[in-house]
Design a protein around this motif. Structure first.
Motif, PDB file in Angstrom:
ATOM      1  N   ARG A  93      -8.422 -19.980 -29.399  1.00 10.78           N
ATOM      2  CA  ARG A  93      -8.236 -19.636 -30.820  1.00 10.78           C
ATOM      3  C   ARG A  93      -9.513 -19.855 -31.634  1.00 10.78           C
ATOM      4  NH1 ARG A  93      -2.482 -19.460 -32.529  1.00 10.78           N
ATOM      5  NH2 ARG A  93      -1.238 -19.676 -30.638  1.00 10.78           N
ATOM      6  N   ARG A  94     -10.645 -19.544 -31.035  1.00 12.58           N
ATOM      7  CA  ARG A  94     -11.943 -19.622 -31.702  1.00 12.58           C
ATOM      8  C   ARG A  94     -12.932 -18.858 -30.829  1.00 12.58           C
ATOM      9  NH1 ARG A  94     -15.041 -22.938 -28.629  1.00 12.58           N
ATOM     10  NH2 ARG A  94     -14.016 -24.587 -27.415  1.00 12.58           N
ATOM     11  N   LEU A  95     -14.152 -18.764 -31.304  1.00 14.50           N
ATOM     12  CA  LEU A  95     -15.196 -18.192 -30.456  1.00 14.50           C
ATOM     13  C   LEU A  95     -15.447 -19.155 -29.304  1.00 14.50           C
ATOM     14  CD1 LEU A  95     -17.417 -16.120 -29.807  1.00 14.50           C
ATOM     15  CD2 LEU A  95     -18.945 -17.452 -31.296  1.00 14.50           C
ATOM     16  N   ALA A  96     -15.269 -18.668 -28.098  1.00 12.04           N
ATOM     17  CA  ALA A  96     -15.452 -19.502 -26.902  1.00 12.04           C
ATOM     18  C   ALA A  96     -16.285 -18.727 -25.893  1.00 12.04           C
ATOM     19  CB  ALA A  96     -14.103 -19.889 -26.303  1.00 12.04           C
ATOM     20  N   VAL A  97     -17.311 -19.373 -25.394  1.00  9.53           N
ATOM     21  CA  VAL A  97     -18.192 -18.772 -24.398  1.00  9.53           C
ATOM     22  C   VAL A  97     -18.358 -19.764 -23.255  1.00  9.53           C
ATOM     23  CG1 VAL A  97     -20.456 -17.762 -23.932  1.00  9.53           C
ATOM     24  CG2 VAL A  97     -19.439 -17.532 -26.204  1.00  9.53           C
ATOM     25  N   SER A  98     -18.217 -19.279 -22.035  1.00 13.65           N
ATOM     26  CA  SER A  98     -18.420 -20.131 -20.870  1.00 13.65           C
ATOM     27  C   SER A  98     -18.993 -19.299 -19.739  1.00 13.65           C
ATOM     28  CB  SER A  98     -17.108 -20.793 -20.429  1.00 13.65           C
ATOM     29  OG  SER A  98     -16.158 -19.808 -20.056  1.00 13.65           O
ATOM     30  N   GLY A  99     -19.584 -19.973 -18.771  1.00 10.87           N
ATOM     31  CA  GLY A  99     -20.136 -19.247 -17.639  1.00 10.87           C
ATOM     32  C   GLY A  99     -20.708 -20.193 -16.608  1.00 10.87           C
ATOM     33  N   TYR A 100     -21.180 -19.624 -15.519  1.00  7.80           N
ATOM     34  CA  TYR A 100     -21.803 -20.416 -14.465  1.00  7.80           C
ATOM     35  C   TYR A 100     -22.693 -19.498 -13.640  1.00  7.80           C
ATOM     36  CZ  TYR A 100     -19.084 -18.334 -10.704  1.00  7.80           C
ATOM     37  OH  TYR A 100     -18.560 -17.447  -9.801  1.00  7.80           O
ATOM     38  N   ALA A 101     -23.606 -20.094 -12.877  1.00  9.00           N
ATOM     39  CA  ALA A 101     -24.465 -19.348 -11.960  1.00  9.00           C
ATOM     40  C   ALA A 101     -24.996 -20.317 -10.925  1.00  9.00           C
ATOM     41  CB  ALA A 101     -25.612 -18.661 -12.708  1.00  9.00           C
ATOM     42  N   GLY A 102     -25.266 -19.793  -9.723  1.00 11.07           N
ATOM     43  CA  GLY A 102     -25.797 -20.652  -8.676  1.00 11.07           C
ATOM     44  C   GLY A 102     -26.085 -19.883  -7.411  1.00 11.07           C
ATOM     45  N   ALA A 134     -19.134 -31.868  -6.133  1.00  8.20           N
ATOM     46  CA  ALA A 134     -19.518 -32.892  -7.101  1.00  8.20           C
ATOM     47  C   ALA A 134     -20.146 -32.213  -8.307  1.00  8.20           C
ATOM     48  CB  ALA A 134     -20.500 -33.887  -6.490  1.00  8.20           C
ATOM     49  N   SER A 135     -19.995 -32.840  -9.472  1.00  7.32           N
ATOM     50  CA  SER A 135     -20.585 -32.291 -10.691  1.00  7.32           C
ATOM     51  C   SER A 135     -20.881 -33.424 -11.660  1.00  7.32           C
ATOM     52  CB  SER A 135     -19.645 -31.270 -11.341  1.00  7.32           C
ATOM     53  OG  SER A 135     -18.452 -31.904 -11.793  1.00  7.32           O
ATOM     54  N   TYR A 136     -21.794 -33.124 -12.587  1.00  9.04           N
ATOM     55  CA  TYR A 136     -22.078 -34.081 -13.654  1.00  9.04           C
ATOM     56  C   TYR A 136     -22.137 -33.333 -14.978  1.00  9.04           C
ATOM     57  CZ  TYR A 136     -24.031 -37.775 -16.478  1.00  9.04           C
ATOM     58  OH  TYR A 136     -24.213 -38.718 -17.457  1.00  9.04           O
ATOM     59  N   ASP A 137     -21.329 -33.811 -15.938  1.00 13.15           N
ATOM     60  CA  ASP A 137     -21.249 -33.216 -17.269  1.00 13.15           C
ATOM     61  C   ASP A 137     -22.132 -34.028 -18.222  1.00 13.15           C
ATOM     62  OD1 ASP A 137     -20.564 -32.177 -19.746  1.00 13.15           O
ATOM     63  OD2 ASP A 137     -18.428 -32.007 -19.262  1.00 13.15           O
ATOM     64  N   PHE A 138     -23.121 -33.360 -18.802  1.00 13.51           N
ATOM     65  CA  PHE A 138     -24.050 -34.039 -19.688  1.00 13.51           C
ATOM     66  C   PHE A 138     -23.456 -34.296 -21.077  1.00 13.51           C
ATOM     67  CE2 PHE A 138     -26.784 -32.087 -16.533  1.00 13.51           C
ATOM     68  CZ  PHE A 138     -27.661 -33.113 -16.223  1.00 13.51           C
ATOM     69  N   GLY A 139     -22.266 -33.747 -21.338  1.00 18.64           N
ATOM     70  CA  GLY A 139     -21.612 -33.983 -22.608  1.00 18.64           C
ATOM     71  C   GLY A 139     -22.020 -33.040 -23.715  1.00 18.64           C
ATOM     72  N   ASN A 140     -22.916 -32.115 -23.427  1.00 14.74           N
ATOM     73  CA  ASN A 140     -23.355 -31.142 -24.432  1.00 14.74           C
ATOM     74  C   ASN A 140     -22.962 -29.719 -24.065  1.00 14.74           C
ATOM     75  OD1 ASN A 140     -24.977 -30.784 -22.241  1.00 14.74           O
ATOM     76  ND2 ASN A 140     -26.936 -30.996 -23.334  1.00 14.74           N
ATOM     77  N   GLU A 162     -23.215 -28.525 -17.440  1.00 17.11           N
ATOM     78  CA  GLU A 162     -22.766 -29.278 -16.273  1.00 17.11           C
ATOM     79  C   GLU A 162     -23.477 -28.731 -15.038  1.00 17.11           C
ATOM     80  OE1 GLU A 162     -18.483 -30.319 -14.076  1.00 17.11           O
ATOM     81  OE2 GLU A 162     -18.682 -28.618 -15.434  1.00 17.11           O
ATOM     82  N   VAL A 163     -23.993 -29.601 -14.200  1.00 16.82           N
ATOM     83  CA  VAL A 163     -24.562 -29.193 -12.911  1.00 16.82           C
ATOM     84  C   VAL A 163     -23.552 -29.539 -11.825  1.00 16.82           C
ATOM     85  CG1 VAL A 163     -26.956 -29.399 -13.631  1.00 16.82           C
ATOM     86  CG2 VAL A 163     -25.786 -31.387 -12.653  1.00 16.82           C
ATOM     87  N   PHE A 164     -23.510 -28.711 -10.777  1.00 15.38           N
ATOM     88  CA  PHE A 164     -22.534 -28.951  -9.724  1.00 15.38           C
ATOM     89  C   PHE A 164     -23.101 -28.555  -8.372  1.00 15.38           C
ATOM     90  CE2 PHE A 164     -21.876 -24.560 -10.887  1.00 15.38           C
ATOM     91  CZ  PHE A 164     -21.542 -23.913  -9.699  1.00 15.38           C
ATOM     92  N   GLY A 165     -22.499 -29.120  -7.343  1.00 18.13           N
ATOM     93  CA  GLY A 165     -22.860 -28.783  -5.974  1.00 18.13           C
ATOM     94  C   GLY A 165     -21.614 -28.712  -5.113  1.00 18.13           C
ATOM     95  N   GLY A 179     -25.350 -25.124  -8.527  1.00 16.68           N
ATOM     96  CA  GLY A 179     -25.314 -24.270  -9.705  1.00 16.68           C
ATOM     97  C   GLY A 179     -25.161 -25.055 -10.988  1.00 16.68           C
ATOM     98  N   VAL A 180     -25.040 -24.308 -12.079  1.00 19.24           N
ATOM     99  CA  VAL A 180     -24.890 -24.896 -13.403  1.00 19.24           C
ATOM    100  C   VAL A 180     -23.776 -24.177 -14.144  1.00 19.24           C
ATOM    101  CG1 VAL A 180     -26.675 -23.388 -14.371  1.00 19.24           C
ATOM    102  CG2 VAL A 180     -26.094 -25.518 -15.555  1.00 19.24           C
ATOM    103  N   ARG A 181     -22.967 -24.934 -14.885  1.00 18.69           N
ATOM    104  CA  ARG A 181     -21.927 -24.375 -15.744  1.00 18.69           C
ATOM    105  C   ARG A 181     -22.274 -24.678 -17.199  1.00 18.69           C
ATOM    106  NH1 ARG A 181     -18.476 -27.309 -12.030  1.00 18.69           N
ATOM    107  NH2 ARG A 181     -17.553 -25.917 -10.471  1.00 18.69           N
ATOM    108  N   PHE A 182     -21.791 -23.812 -18.081  1.00 15.68           N
ATOM    109  CA  PHE A 182     -21.957 -24.076 -19.506  1.00 15.68           C
ATOM    110  C   PHE A 182     -20.710 -23.628 -20.237  1.00 15.68           C
ATOM    111  CE2 PHE A 182     -23.323 -19.724 -18.952  1.00 15.68           C
ATOM    112  CZ  PHE A 182     -22.817 -19.057 -20.049  1.00 15.68           C
ATOM    113  N   LYS A 183     -20.445 -24.220 -21.356  1.00 16.21           N
ATOM    114  CA  LYS A 183     -19.306 -23.821 -22.180  1.00 16.21           C
ATOM    115  C   LYS A 183     -19.585 -24.166 -23.628  1.00 16.21           C
ATOM    116  CE  LYS A 183     -16.810 -28.136 -21.250  1.00 16.21           C
ATOM    117  NZ  LYS A 183     -15.556 -28.735 -20.737  1.00 16.21           N
ATOM    118  N   TYR A 184     -18.996 -23.345 -24.476  1.00 14.23           N
ATOM    119  CA  TYR A 184     -19.119 -23.561 -25.919  1.00 14.23           C
ATOM    120  C   TYR A 184     -17.761 -23.377 -26.560  1.00 14.23           C
ATOM    121  CZ  TYR A 184     -19.894 -22.458 -30.814  1.00 14.23           C
ATOM    122  OH  TYR A 184     -19.812 -22.434 -32.176  1.00 14.23           O
TER     123      TYR A 184
END
Length: 948
Positions: free
Chosen positions: A256-265, A898-904, A907-910, A943-948
Motif C-alpha cells: 500500500r505504498r511505493l515499494a521497490v525490491s530486487g536481487y542479483a547474483g 546465509a545472509s546479512y541485513d545491513f538495516g538500510n 542485504e548480501v547473501f550466499g 548475491g545482493v538483495r535490496f528493498k525500499y
C-alpha cells in the motif's frame, strides 16, 4: 480468438465495479464502504499486513481470518464490540470498536507494538521467522489441511524454481532433470495427481504426454505464497487426488505504498558452468483514497551445466536366462537453461466492499543443449560364451560417435480478470474470467551420427557405479581413431504442443441463520474449455538411402581440439559444434527434410487434437458447533471430451478417427476443524477427487509396425501395436484425512496428519505379447496401451516439527529447527497376473521422505543448513519381468544459505547447493543393474538483495 475475447472482456469487471460504486455513492460524496458492519486490517508494528490472523468478536464468538493482505470483514455488527486478535509469533491484542448502525466502520489492528511485557509476548522478528509466522497462521486457521510457503521462506533456500521450493513441504518430493526439480509427488502420488494453478487460474501442462505441470518452468522469485491444499473443499476443482498447488503472485496492496525490491547474483559450479540470476518488483497505490494499485515483477536466470552421465540399457536374454547390456551411452553435456518471467497486476478497491482486478503472468523456460555422445552398440554384434549377469563380450559390435543439438522451449501464460462485491447483508459475490496457455516447442532435435567398423567389445559391471569397458583399456585407443568411423545418418525431429484453457467461474456467499444457528452458505459454478494440439515431425537420412544425403565429409574434418571426458573415461575429441550445426542446417536445406526422409509412421502417431469441456457446480454450508467448525457440501462436474488422432497401418493410408464421450461425477465433502484450545487444533475430512487420463492415452491413435526376427531356423514377422484407449476411465479417489496440530509459543508447531486414499480405475501401461490382432500376418501382435486397474490404495502419515528456541539464553535464542517426515505405503491391483504379480506399487511413491533444517537468525544475520531426502521410487513397470522395472534410487541433498541485513534495505547473501555432491541414479530391478548414473556437482551462489 479465445485470447481476443478475454482481452475484450478484461475490463468488464472494472466497468461493472465503477457502475456499482456510482450507484452506492452520490457524485459529491466521499468514497465509503457500503453496508453495515466492520472492515479491518491486521498489521505488524512496521505496517506490513499479517495474513492468517484470527479475529474473534468477544461475547458472540464470531470469527474471521485475515486474507493475504491482512484484511477481514465482519458484516452485520453494530454498537460497541471488542475484537480479540491472535497471531502466532506476536502477542495477542484486543481492541474496542464502535460500529454505527447503517454505516460501516473501518479499523486497523496493530500487533507487536511497544506494549510487550511478558515472556509469552516475545515479538518474533527476522526474515526467516516472519515467513514462518505467516505460513503457520494461515495453516492454523484454514478450514482444511493446508501447507503454505511464503516468499520470505522460499527466499531462504537455494531453490531456483517452484518445484525445488516445494520439496521443503512435508509430504512433497520432487523428480529431477539434470539435478533440477521438475515434477512434484505429493504424498507419494504420481505427479499427474496434482493440479497446479497461478492466482487461481488452472495451468495446462506443457508436455503432450502428461497432465503433470513442469514446475521448473516457473521461477521461485515470482511467488508471493504457494498454497498446497491436501484436502479440498467443494469450492475447489476436484482434479487433485494428491493435493492442489496454487501459486499466488504479489499484489500492489501488499505494501500500500511505493515499494521497490530486487536481487542479483552469480554462481560457480564445480562441474563447469555458472548461474546468473536477477529479479525486481515495483508496486504502488495511487488515485482517490489510493484506491488503484499497480505492480510489475521481472525475473531472469541463466544456468550453464556440464553434468557427467553414463547410461546402460539392459535387456533379458530369454534363451540364455541372463541379463545383458545392449548398449552403453556416454553423454557429454553442454547446456544452457534460461528462465524469464513477468507478472503484473492492476487492482481497483474503491471501498472495502468492492474490488476488481486484472492479473497476468508469463514464464518461459529454454533448454539449449549440445550433447556429444559415445555409444557402444553391443546389440549390433554377437555375444560370446561365458557371459554372466555382470559381464559379457561381443564380436561384431559397433561404436557410434554423435553430436546432438536440442532446444526445448516451454511457455506458460495466465491472465485473469474479475471482481468481488460485498453487499449490505454481508453476502459476497465474485466472478472471474481467466485464460491460460501452455506451449512446448522443440524447434529442433538434430543429430549427426558416425559409426565404426566391427569391433570386439566387452563390459564388466561388478562395480555397478564404476563399470569397466574394454575399449578404454585398449592401449591403441582405437575408439578414438576417426579413420575407424564413417557417416551413418543425420536425424531431425521437431514438435509443438499447445494447450489453451478458458474458464469462467462465479461464487455467491450468504451469511444467514438456520434453526437459530449462524450458517454461511456458499454456491458457485464454473465452466472451462481446453483445446490441445500436438504435432511432431521426424526425418532421418542414412548413408545407404537413395537419393544420398548431403555428405558431411570425414569425421576427422569435423573434430574439435576439445577433449571429451565423462567421469574418468576418455571419450576422445568432441565434434566441433559450429561445424556440425552448419552441416545439419545445410543438410536440411539440401533435402534431408524431404518426403523420402520423413520417418513414417512415427511422424503421424504423436499427433492428436483434443477438446475437454468441464461444467461444474457446488453448494456448501459452513457453521460452528461449539469449538468445531463444520463445512459440508457437494460438487458436481460434467466432463465432455472429444479427441482425434490417426490410425496408421503398416501399409495403406492413415485414417483419422474421432471419439467423444461424457461423464458426470459427484464429489461429496465433509471437513471438520476443532479447537481443543487456542493452541491445539484437530482436523478430519472425508473428500472425493478425480484424475482424468492423459490425453495421449485416451485419444484413438493406433501405430502399427512390423519387424523381422531371426529365429535361428528362419525368420518370423513380429507385429507391434501402440494405441490409445478411448475407453480409459478417470481415476477416482475416496479420501480420509485426520490431523492434530499443536502450535507453540512464541512460534512453532508440532503436527501429525494421517491420510488414506481408496483408488479406483488407476491407470497403468501394459504390454501384452501375442495378443489377438486380425490385421497381423500371424494373427497376433505385441500391444502397448493404457488400462485401468480396478483397485488401489495410498496411505501414510506426515510428522512435522517447527520451533524457534527463544527460551535459550542470549545469542543462543536465535536458533530454530524445521523437521518433517512422511511415511507412505501404496499399491495397485491390476486384476490380472503379470509374471506372477498382480499387485504393484505406485510410480513416484517413495516409502519415506524427510527434511531437516537448522537455522539461526539474530542481529541481521540469517543462516540455514538443510538436508532433504527421499527413498527409492518406481518410475516404470515392466509387466513381463520384475527385474526390468525401472527405479529411481533414493537421494539426499545438503544445502546451506546465509545472509546479512545491513538495516538500510541492503542485504548480501550466499547459497551452497548439493554440498554432498549426490548423484542421480536409476536402475532396473536391483541396484546392480544401473541404468543411469549422473552427477551434476555442487553450486555456490553469491548475491545482493535490496528493498525500499
Amino acid at each position: 480468438m479465445k485470447l481476443r475475447l478475454l482481452v475484450g472482456a478484461a475490463f468488464l469487471p472494472l466497468a461493472f465495479a465503477m457502475t456499482a460504486q456510482a450507484a452506492d455513492t452520490a457524485p459529491s460524496a466521499a468514497v465509503e464502504p457500503a453496508g453495515d458492519g466492520l472492515f479491518g486490517r491486521v498489521v505488524n508494528a512496521s505496517g506490513s499486513p499479517l495474513p492468517g490472523a484470527e479475529i474473534i468478536v468477544r461475547g458472540s464468538g464470531r470469527r474471521a481470518v485475515s486474507n493475504t493482505q491482512g484484511e477481514f470483514s465482519l458484516p452485520g455488527l453494530s454498537g460497541d464490540v471488542t475484537l480479540d486478535v491472535r497471531y502466532i509469533g506476536l502477542p495477542d491484542a484486543s481492541q474496542l470498536v464502535s460500529v454505527s448502525p447503517g454505516r460501516p466502520s473501518q479499523v486497523t489492528v496493530t500487533l507487536g507494538g511497544d506494549d510487550v511485557t511478558t515472556v509469552a509476548d516475545v515479538v518474533v522478528t527476522g526474515v526467516i521467522t516472519d515467513g514462518v509466522a505467516r505460513s503457520l497462521n494461515q495453516q492454523k486457521n484454514a478450514d482444511g489441511t493446508v501447507n503454505i510457503l511464503s516468499a520470505d521462506a522460499i527466499g531462504r533456500y537455494p531453490d531456483p524454481n517452484v518445484a525445488e521450493s516445494l520439496q521443503r513441504v512435508q509430504g512433497v518430493a520432487i523428480q529431477r532433470d539434470q539435478g533440477e526439480g521438475r515434477y512434484i509427488n505429493v504424498r507419494g502420488a504420481p505427479a499427474a495427481f496434482t493440479a497446479v494453478s497461478v492466482d487461481g487460474v488452472a495451468v495446462p501442462a506443457v508436455s503432450p504426454t502428461t497432465r503433470a505441470v513442469d514446475l521448473d518452468t516457473l521461477p521461485s522469485d515470482i511467488v508471493s505464497t504457494v498454497e498446497v491444499s491436501k484436502t479440498l473443499t467443494p469450492a475447489q476443482d476436484a482434479d487433485s487426488i494428491a493435493g492442489a498447488v496454487d501459486i499466488k503472485t504479489r499484489s500492489p496492496f501488499d505494501k500500500r505504498r511505493l515499494a521497490v525490491s530486487g536481487y542479483a547474483g552469480g554462481s560457480y559450479n564445480d562441474y563447469g558452468g555458472s548461474d546468473t540470476r536477477a529479479g525486481a518488483t515495483i508496486s504502488n497505490v495511487f488515485g482517490p483514497d489510493q484506491s488503484f494499485g499497480a505492480l510489475l515483477s521481472l525475473s531472469y536466470s541463466e544456468t550453464n551445466r556440464r553434468p557427467d552421465n553414463v547410461e546402460n540399457a539392459w535387456v533379458y536374454d530369454k534363451d540364455a536366462g541372463r541379463y545383458l547390456i545392449e548398449e552403453t551411452l556416454f553423454k557429454d553435456y553442454e547446456t544452457q537453461r534460461t528462465r524469464q518471467a513477468l507478472t503484473g497486476a492492476l487492482e481497483w478497491r474503491p471501498s472495502e466492499g468492492l474490488r476488481a482486478w486484472l492479473r497476468g503472468s508469463y514464464a518461459e523456460f529454454e533448454d539449449d543443449e549440445y550433447r556429444d555422445t559415445l555409444r557402444f552398440g553391443y546389440a549390433d554384434g554377437k555375444i560370446q560364451p561365458g557371459a554372466t549377469d555382470r559381464a559379457a563380450t561381443f564380436t561384431g559390435a559397433r561404436i557410434y560417435k554423435a553430436l546432438r543439438h536440442r532446444t526445448q522451449n516451454n511457455q506458460i501464460t495466465t491472465l485473469s480478470t474479475g471482481l468481488e462485491r460485498t453487499f449490505d447483508n454481508g453476502a459476497v459475490w465474485d466472478a472471474a474470467l481467466s485464460w491460460a496457455r501452455s506451449e512446448q516447442t522443440y524447434p529442433h532435435r538434430d543429430e549427426l551420427v558416425f559409426r565404426s567398423d566391427s569391433q570386439t567389445l566387452s563390459y564388466d559391471t561388478t562395480d555397478h557405479y564404476r563399470p569397466t569397458y574394454s575399449a578404454f583399456a585398449d592401449a591403441s585407443g582405437f575408439y578414438r581413431n576417426p579413420a575407424k568411423y564413417s557417416f551413418r545418418e543425420n536425424t531431425f525431429r521437431s514438435n509443438d504442443t499447445e494447450q489453451e484453457d478458458v474458464s469462467f467461474k462465479t461464487n455467491f456467499e450468504l451469511p444467514t441463520v438456520i434453526a437459530g444457528r449462524e450458517v454461511t452458505l456458499k454456491f458457485g459454478g464454473k465452466y472451462s474449455t481446453r483445446d490441445v494440439v500436438a504435432d511432431e515431425e521426424r526425418f532421418r537420412h542414412r548413408s545407404s538411402d537413395k537419393p544420398a544425403p548431403l555428405d558431411p565429409g570425414t569425421m576427422a574434418s569435423l573434430l574439435s581440439d576439445q577433449l571429451s571426458r565423462n567421469y574418468d573415461y576418455n571419450l576422445g575429441f568432441k565434434l566441433n559444434h559450429d561445424l556440425v550445426s552448419d552441416y545439419l542446417a545445410r543438410a536440411a536445406v539440401a533435402g534431408s527434410k524431404s518426403a523420402a526422409a520423413r520417418r513414417m509412421p512415427q511422424s503421424l502417431t504423436a499427433d492428436y487434437t483434443a477438446n475437454e469441456d468441464i461444467l461444474s457446480g457446488y453448494g456448501q454450508a459452513r457453521f460452528d458447533v461449539g469449538a468445531t467448525n463444520v463445512l459440508v457440501g457437494l460438487r458436481i462436474e460434467k466432463t465432455d471430451f472429444e479427441g482425434s488422432a490417426l490410425n496408421v497401418p503398416n501399409t495403406g493410408a492413415p485414417v483419422k478417427i474421432t471419439v467423444d464421450r461424457d461423464q458426470t461425477d459427484f464429489f461429496p465433502n465433509l471437513t471438520l476443524r476443532h479447537s481443543f484450545s487456542d493452541q491445539l487444533i484437530g482436523r478430519f475430512a472425508l473428500t472425493r477427487a478425480i484424475s482424468r487420463p492423459d490425453y495421449t492415452d485416451v485419444v484413438p491413435r493406433i501405430l502399427e509396425t512390423r519387424e523381422t526376427e531371426d529365429t535361428g531356423g528362419g525368420s518370423k514377422i513380429r507385429t507391434l501395436i501402440s494405441r490409445g484407449n478411448p475407453d480409459l476411465k478417470p481415476t477416482l479417489s475416496n479420501n480420509v484425512d485426520l490431523g492434530l496440530e499443536y502450535y507453540l509459543r512464541p512460534l512453532g508447531v508440532i503436527s501429525a496428519n494421517a491420510f488414506y486414499k481408496d483408488l479406483s480405475d488407476y491407470r497403468f501401461t501394459l504390454v501384452t505379447n501375442g495378443a489377438p490382432y486380425a490385421p497381423s500376418p500371424t494373427g497376433v501382435a505385441d500391444i502397448t496401451e493404457s488400462l485401468n486397474a480396478p483397485d488401489g490404495r495410498l496411505m501414510g502419515i506426515e510428522l512435522n516439527w517447527q520451533q524457534t528456541f527463544d527460551f535459550l539464553p542470549g545469542w543462543a535464542s536465535g536458533f530454530g529447527v524445521f523437521a518433517n517426515y512422511t511415511l507412505t505405503d501404496a499399491e495397485i491391483k491390476t486384476g490380472r497376473s503379470f509374471a506372477g504379480r498382480d499387485t504393484f506399487t505406485l510410480p513416484g511413491q517413495s516409502d519415506t521422505t524427510y527434511n531437516l533444517a537448522l537455522f539461526y537468525e539474530r542481529a541481521g544475520l540469517s543462516a540455514r543448513v538443510s538436508y532433504t531426502h527421499r527413498s527409492d521410487y518406481l518410475e516404470a513397470i515392466n509387466a513381463e519381468r520384475p527385474g526390468l522395472d525401472l527405479w529411481v534410487e533414493g537421494r539426499g541433498q545438503l544445502d546451506f544459505t546465509a545472509s546479512y541485513d545491513f538495516g538500510n534495505g541492503v542485504e548480501v547473501f550466499g547459497e551452497a547447493k548439493n554440498l554432498t555432491d549426490t548423484a542421480g541414479v536409476r536402475y532396473y530391478g536391483v541396484k546392480e543393474r544401473t541404468y543411469e548414473y549422473e552427477k551434476f556437482g555442487y553450486n555456490v551462489f553469491m548475491g545482493v538483495r535490496f528493498k525500499y
